[in-house]
Write a protein that holds these residues in place. Sequence first.
Motif, short mmCIF file in Angstrom:
data_model
loop_
_atom_site.label_atom_id
_atom_site.label_comp_id
_atom_site.label_asym_id
_atom_site.label_seq_id
_atom_site.Cartn_x
_atom_site.Cartn_y
_atom_site.Cartn_z
N LEU A 14 67.51 40.14 -59.86
CA LEU A 14 66.19 39.69 -60.30
C LEU A 14 65.11 40.47 -59.55
N ALA A 15 64.16 41.00 -60.27
CA ALA A 15 63.02 41.67 -59.64
C ALA A 15 61.79 40.79 -59.82
N TYR A 16 60.96 40.77 -58.80
CA TYR A 16 59.71 40.01 -58.82
C TYR A 16 58.60 40.85 -58.23
N MET A 17 57.38 40.54 -58.60
CA MET A 17 56.25 41.12 -57.90
C MET A 17 56.31 40.60 -56.46
N VAL A 21 56.64 36.25 -54.10
CA VAL A 21 57.66 35.76 -53.18
C VAL A 21 57.00 35.49 -51.82
N ARG A 22 56.94 34.22 -51.44
CA ARG A 22 56.29 33.87 -50.18
C ARG A 22 57.16 34.12 -48.95
N GLY A 87 66.30 29.77 -60.42
CA GLY A 87 65.92 28.46 -59.91
C GLY A 87 66.27 28.28 -58.45
N ASP A 88 67.50 28.65 -58.09
CA ASP A 88 67.93 28.49 -56.69
C ASP A 88 67.18 29.44 -55.77
N LEU A 89 67.06 30.71 -56.16
CA LEU A 89 66.31 31.66 -55.32
C LEU A 89 64.86 31.25 -55.21
N GLY A 90 64.29 30.76 -56.32
CA GLY A 90 62.90 30.32 -56.31
C GLY A 90 62.66 29.22 -55.30
N ALA A 91 63.59 28.26 -55.25
CA ALA A 91 63.45 27.15 -54.30
C ALA A 91 63.63 27.61 -52.86
N LEU A 93 63.35 30.77 -51.57
CA LEU A 93 62.45 31.83 -51.11
C LEU A 93 60.99 31.59 -51.48
N SER A 94 60.68 30.42 -52.01
CA SER A 94 59.31 30.08 -52.42
C SER A 94 58.73 31.12 -53.37
N ILE A 95 59.41 31.27 -54.50
CA ILE A 95 58.99 32.24 -55.51
C ILE A 95 58.16 31.55 -56.57
N ARG A 96 57.02 32.15 -56.90
CA ARG A 96 56.18 31.66 -57.99
C ARG A 96 56.22 32.69 -59.11
N GLY A 97 56.40 32.24 -60.31
CA GLY A 97 56.37 33.16 -61.44
C GLY A 97 57.75 33.57 -61.90
N GLU A 98 57.74 34.34 -62.96
CA GLU A 98 58.97 34.77 -63.61
C GLU A 98 59.38 36.16 -63.12
#
Length: 167
Positions: A14-17, A21-22, A87-91, A93-98
């Motif tokens: 998964l790539a994110y801006m 990622v907080r 979902g798991d990485l978002g929780a 690593l405090s990720i906002r957005g897609e």
Amino acid sequence: CATIRYWSTAIVALAYMRSAVRHPLQGTGFVVPRREGLTITAGSWVSSKWPHRAPDGQVLLRAFLGGARDPDAVDRSDADLAGAAAGDLGAILSIRGEPTLTRVYRWHRASPQQEVGHLALVAEIDRSLARLPGLFLTGTGLRGVGIPDCIADARAVATAAAGQLQG
């Protein structure tokens, strides 16, 4: 060799801006204990481990699913695996957005599970091989599952084979 169990796994990239990622993403990643109740078994931040693996301003993450904990994960849909990983990485690593990129990779029966007694099993295999001159064996299921372990074992086996041919 047939008694060595191999598990199937899925890896979701998964790539994110970076701004989404907080988490500071210092280090290389983490392993998830079963008691956490998450779907992923581990996560890593590829773009922190290896520079230039993501465009400037973005991060590349990986989530690992399946294995002994969830042997049927590899058969789930791409959307299901990607959703669980995000979902798991978002929780964690405090990720906002897609994510800006999502890729799912499946590895069927590719991860050996070296269980209690494995060293004795490998010693038994080595004794059997010693009775069959010219037959050599190496692979992830024997003396290590990581790439460096496999390379070291392959070199040792190649050296032994070359020595036998020269001798």
